[in-house]
Design a protein around this motif. Structure first.
Motif, PDB file in Angstrom:
ATOM      1  N   ASN A 110       6.351   6.121  11.540  1.00  0.00           N
ATOM      2  CA  ASN A 110       5.527   5.230  12.385  1.00  0.00           C
ATOM      3  C   ASN A 110       5.005   4.041  11.601  1.00  0.00           C
ATOM      4  O   ASN A 110       4.849   2.945  12.139  1.00  0.00           O
ATOM      5  CB  ASN A 110       4.389   6.006  13.075  1.00  0.00           C
ATOM      6  CG  ASN A 110       3.403   6.576  12.101  1.00  0.00           C
ATOM      7  OD1 ASN A 110       3.685   6.676  10.915  1.00  0.00           O
ATOM      8  ND2 ASN A 110       2.238   6.956  12.592  1.00  0.00           N
ATOM      9  N   THR A 125      -2.765   2.734  14.868  1.00  0.00           N
ATOM     10  CA  THR A 125      -1.823   2.750  13.749  1.00  0.00           C
ATOM     11  C   THR A 125      -2.570   2.775  12.425  1.00  0.00           C
ATOM     12  O   THR A 125      -2.280   3.573  11.542  1.00  0.00           O
ATOM     13  CB  THR A 125      -0.930   1.494  13.787  1.00  0.00           C
ATOM     14  OG1 THR A 125      -0.683   1.172  15.124  1.00  0.00           O
ATOM     15  CG2 THR A 125       0.326   1.705  13.029  1.00  0.00           C
ATOM     16  N   PHE A 126      -3.560   1.887  12.321  1.00  0.00           N
ATOM     17  CA  PHE A 126      -4.278   1.814  11.051  1.00  0.00           C
ATOM     18  C   PHE A 126      -5.140   3.034  10.824  1.00  0.00           C
ATOM     19  O   PHE A 126      -5.341   3.442   9.693  1.00  0.00           O
ATOM     20  CB  PHE A 126      -5.120   0.537  10.996  1.00  0.00           C
ATOM     21  CG  PHE A 126      -4.339  -0.639  10.538  1.00  0.00           C
ATOM     22  CD1 PHE A 126      -4.321  -1.004   9.212  1.00  0.00           C
ATOM     23  CD2 PHE A 126      -3.561  -1.356  11.429  1.00  0.00           C
ATOM     24  CE1 PHE A 126      -3.572  -2.066   8.775  1.00  0.00           C
ATOM     25  CE2 PHE A 126      -2.811  -2.420  11.003  1.00  0.00           C
ATOM     26  CZ  PHE A 126      -2.812  -2.774   9.672  1.00  0.00           C
ATOM     27  N   GLN A 183       0.829  -1.210   0.000  1.00  0.00           N
ATOM     28  CA  GLN A 183       0.000   0.000   0.000  1.00  0.00           C
ATOM     29  C   GLN A 183       0.860   1.255   0.000  1.00  0.00           C
ATOM     30  O   GLN A 183       0.545   2.230  -0.651  1.00  0.00           O
ATOM     31  CB  GLN A 183      -0.916  -0.008   1.228  1.00  0.00           C
ATOM     32  CG  GLN A 183      -2.066   0.951   1.093  1.00  0.00           C
ATOM     33  CD  GLN A 183      -2.419   1.620   2.388  1.00  0.00           C
ATOM     34  OE1 GLN A 183      -1.687   1.515   3.370  1.00  0.00           O
ATOM     35  NE2 GLN A 183      -3.527   2.308   2.393  1.00  0.00           N
ATOM     36  N   ASP A 209      -4.417   6.064  11.547  1.00  0.00           N
ATOM     37  CA  ASP A 209      -3.539   7.070  10.949  1.00  0.00           C
ATOM     38  C   ASP A 209      -3.295   6.786   9.481  1.00  0.00           C
ATOM     39  O   ASP A 209      -3.257   7.690   8.660  1.00  0.00           O
ATOM     40  CB  ASP A 209      -2.179   7.088  11.676  1.00  0.00           C
ATOM     41  CG  ASP A 209      -2.268   7.901  12.941  1.00  0.00           C
ATOM     42  OD1 ASP A 209      -3.346   8.496  13.161  1.00  0.00           O
ATOM     43  OD2 ASP A 209      -1.289   7.932  13.701  1.00  0.00           O
ATOM     44  N   LEU A 210      -3.106   5.481   9.211  1.00  0.00           N
ATOM     45  CA  LEU A 210      -2.713   5.103   7.850  1.00  0.00           C
ATOM     46  C   LEU A 210      -3.821   5.344   6.848  1.00  0.00           C
ATOM     47  O   LEU A 210      -3.581   5.773   5.734  1.00  0.00           O
ATOM     48  CB  LEU A 210      -2.357   3.616   7.816  1.00  0.00           C
ATOM     49  CG  LEU A 210      -1.103   3.224   8.540  1.00  0.00           C
ATOM     50  CD1 LEU A 210      -0.908   1.744   8.403  1.00  0.00           C
ATOM     51  CD2 LEU A 210       0.065   3.967   7.951  1.00  0.00           C
ATOM     52  N   THR A 249       5.604   0.082  12.411  1.00  0.00           N
ATOM     53  CA  THR A 249       4.531  -0.920  12.422  1.00  0.00           C
ATOM     54  C   THR A 249       4.919  -2.123  11.571  1.00  0.00           C
ATOM     55  O   THR A 249       4.795  -3.278  11.994  1.00  0.00           O
ATOM     56  CB  THR A 249       3.237  -0.311  11.856  1.00  0.00           C
ATOM     57  OG1 THR A 249       3.022   0.938  12.465  1.00  0.00           O
ATOM     58  CG2 THR A 249       2.075  -1.228  12.098  1.00  0.00           C
TER      59      THR A 249
END
Lengths: 490, 235
Positions: free
Chosen positions: A199, B20-21, A179, B23-24, A203
């Motif tokens: 970040n 985390t996700f 992605q 933000d992504l 992850t």
């Protein structure tokens, strides 16, 4: 040039056709397997020899690396390739005699396991790596349960659950990489990865780290390993500790070094984490190994401990660390292979691997006891064996990087392993109460184990007779641009 | 108490993952350089592979090696299940359905076969392909066994036959790949090895893609049928 792909096609084709061949050429079944493996090992040596001189890049279907899948062999993967194929060859010969039930299925699955492991080592594509990772995982779940008793089912089930979770984490990491970079090619992803926010990088790193670390059993994630090993057949445990654990480690190292780069390892604190994690791993595993009564479980914990040493060496992210780590890793494949195969001969005779029952076996099974002793002394790290040289290199490198406490603890760890291996050796050579007259060491079991035992001595000379191999190891690992230019042909 | 610890741990990890996700996923606009490769596939895929169905083009041409790996995964799963789930006997089904079920199933089976082979042979032209077609083939076996019952005596033999068919499918896939090497190109090469790509949109086009589809279909179909047979158990 085409030789590279035959490394994967040959075992794959053999595995698929074994069922057919068995139907028509049942009498020659063993010969077919031996011929196929012999051709394969020769091929692997030819390819590796070529790759050490000059790295090989192979585009499948002749697509450009960005569109299709690319295979890459540099000296780092060539070393892995050699070690894996040699171990698999010896274990295959050993298994011809050792495996009595479900021979066809065993050989099919172990050939597929080898295919997957080679695939992981030579692929240059992230998703392709995952596919081969799954091949290795699923065939090892099946091989772990091949004895079909209650304990091995339990171990295999735990393995299956943990392996599936780690597979999901790795797949998630691949999805995130795709992605954020729009590509699956390792080199192209590494180019684009520099723009990825920090970040997200962390992850992805966490997913990969947990995913692969639970496969190669760093300490809090290690719990399945001893259960799998406690009743599984020794041919599988030798393959597992020599191939499955090592290729997962290879995948992690390759991804971390190429995708994230050496600077990231040092800046992000990954170096500290891995060094202390490795220290925790080997101390805990040595302590656990000390308490075991079953020889296979003991060897399993010892494997975990050595994964700790190896990950510490690679965490240093410098030339010396990579050389020491790869050297110790090769040695560990050989030493643990010899130990497991010798244990296999004990089990072949005694049908049991409790340490207390090994009393006096040094007299009745002289060769396998000798092999076990040599390999145990090597794995403890005593001179003049190979384990001493590589362990010493690791300590030296860790000290040079100013990690004095972990370096000191490596010595403590060796002392612990000395204690528990000596306990076994003492049992082997102490006087037996009863006379065991019905013991035998068939040549076909003895020969692979002896070869591995001999390697324990010979490999201590590796730095002097193959300095070029060791020198070129870090070339495409430490400077990620080398790898990127190689793969993208820039 | 242990459960509470586990629950707390799961909640902490889940919330970390969630943030985390979160933000992504905020900026969902794809930048153009991230869709470079998919743009390339869309633009040149039909011309380079001869397959109108781009998914098949990617699965069986650009990344055919991955597909071989996936087929191998199914092969391993089948081997593993037939290794571990061998039963001494299978209970004969004695459930009696109404005649409508028997007649209906008998009637529908030929059509299912037609659907399966349509999906396989038109894999490069319309949605479908070897995997989907193989699954439909396997469902015909499942339907037959469910309605007409399982007789153990004939079972082992037919399973053996089926696993041979599966091996043949897998071997066929590899041999088609090797043909690329024989013709002087690389493994699993299609257009590059001089296979005739034909006119895109016709049944006989796209070089080796339909052949690979056929072999995958055979392999997946017989493989899934074996898995069903090994696992079925009637109370």
């Amino acid at each position: 040039m085409d030789r590279v792909i035959w490394l994967i096609i040959l075992p794959l084709l053999t595995a698929f056709s074994l069922g057919l061949l068995k139907l028509y050429f049942k009498r020659y079944f063993n010969y077919i397997i031996i011929i196929s493996s012999t051709v394969h090992i020769i091929l692997a040596f030819v390819v590796a020899n070529q790759a050490i001189k000059e790295p090989i890049v192979y585009n499948l279907g002749n697509w450009s690396p960005l569109l299709g899948i690319t295979l890459v062999i540099d000296s780092f993967s060539a070393l892995f390739l050699l070690a894996i194929v040699t171990l698999a060859y010896l274990v295959t010969i050993y298994a011809i005699k050792f495996i009595k039930r479900d021979k066809l299925k065993y050989h099919t699955l172990s050939l597929l396991l080898l295919t997957g492991a080679i695939g992981i080592v030579i692929t240059g594509d992230l998703f392709n790596l995952y596919v081969f990772f799954e091949i290795v995982s699923i065939s090892s779940y099946a091989l772990a349960a091949i004895n079909k008793d209650k304990e091995s089912f339990e171990g295999a089930f735990k393995y299956l659950i943990l392996g599936s979770i780690s597979g999901i984490l790795i797949l998630l990491a691949i999805i995130l990489i795709y992605q954020s970079t729009g590509t699956l090619n390792l080199a192209q992803a590494a180019v684009k990865f520099k723009e990825v926010p920090r970040n997200l990088k962390v992850t992805i790193l966490t997913f990969y780290l947990i995913g692969f670390a639970s496969k190669f059993a760093l300490v809090p994630l290690h719990s399945y390993l001893a259960d799998v090993y406690s009743k599984a057949s020794v041919t599988f445990t030798a393959l597992s500790s020599g191939i499955v654990l090592k290729t997962s480690l290879y995948a992690l190292i390759r991804i971390v070094y190429i995708l994230f780069g050496v600077e990231f390892i040092i800046d992000s604190g990954l170096q500290d984490i891995l060094i202390y994690w490795g220290t925790l791993t080997f101390i805990a595993a040595h302590l656990l190994a000390y308490q075991q009564n079953s020889l296979r479980r003991l060897l399993g914990y010892s494997s975990i401990a050595h994964m700790g040493y190896i990950i510490m060496a690679f965490a240093l992210a410098n030339k010396g660390g990579i050389i020491a780590g790869s050297y110790h890793l090769t040695n560990h494949i050989v030493m643990k292979g010899a130990l497991f195969l010798a244990t296999g001969i004990f089990i072949y005779n005694l049908k049991d691997d409790q340490i207390s029952k090994l009393k006096g076996i040094g007299k009745t099974l002289p060769y396998s006891s000798l092999i076990f002793t040599i390999a145990a002394l090597a794995i403890i790290g005593l001179p003049p064996f190979n384990g001493f040289v590589s362990k010493w290199l690791i300590i030296k490198q860790v000290l040079e990087a100013n990690y004095s406490i972990p370096a000191f603890l490596i010595l403590i760890g060796s002392l612990l392993s000395l204690i528990y291996y000596l306990r076994v050796i003492k049992e082997l050579y102490s006087k037996a109460n009863d006379d065991k007259s019905l013991v035998k060491e068939p040549l076909i079991l003895k020969l692979p184990a002896l070869t591995l035992g001999l390697f324990c001595l010979l490999l201590s000379l590796l730095p002097s007779f193959a300095p070029k191999l060791l020198e070129t190891l870090p070339e495409f690992l430490i400077k990620q641009n080398n790898y990127i230019n190689l793969l993208l042909r820039r | 108490m242990r459960r509470i610890y586990i629950l707390a741990l799961i909640l902490i990890l889940a919330s970390l993952l969630f943030f985390t996700f979160y933000d992504l996923l905020h900026p969902t606009e794809f930048e153009t350089d991230k869709t470079q490769i998919s743009d390339y596939y869309i633009e040149h895929g039909v011309k380079e592979t001869g397959a109108i169905n781009l998914v098949t083009a990617i699965l069986f041409d650009y990344r055919a090696f991955d597909t071989l790996g996936e087929a191998t995964v199914i092969f391993i799963a089948v081997s593993a299940i037939s290794l571990l789930a061998t039963k001494e006997r299978v209970l004969v089904s004695n459930t009696n359905f109404s005649p409508i079920v028997y007649q209906g199933i008998s009637f529908i089976i030929p059509f299912l076969y037609i659907l399966a082979f349509y999906l396989i042979f038109y894999g490069h032209l319309s949605p479908g392909g070897g995997f989907t077609g193989g699954v439909v083939i396997a469902t015909t076996f499942v339907l037959l066994k469910m309605t007409f019952g399982i007789r153990y005596s004939r079972e082992e033999k037919s399973l053996q036959r089926r696993s041979l068919i599966e091996s043949c499918g897998a071997i066929g896939f590899i041999i088609v790949g090797i043909l690329g090497i024989v013709r002087g190109d690389s493994f699993l090469a299609n257009g590059q090895a001089g296979f005739d790509l034909g006119v895109a949109g016709q049944l006989l086009s796209a070089g080796i893609i339909p052949i690979l589809n056929l072999f995958t279909g055979i392999k997946v179909g017989s493989g899934l049928a074996i898995i069903f047979h090994r696992l079925v158990r009637e109370e």
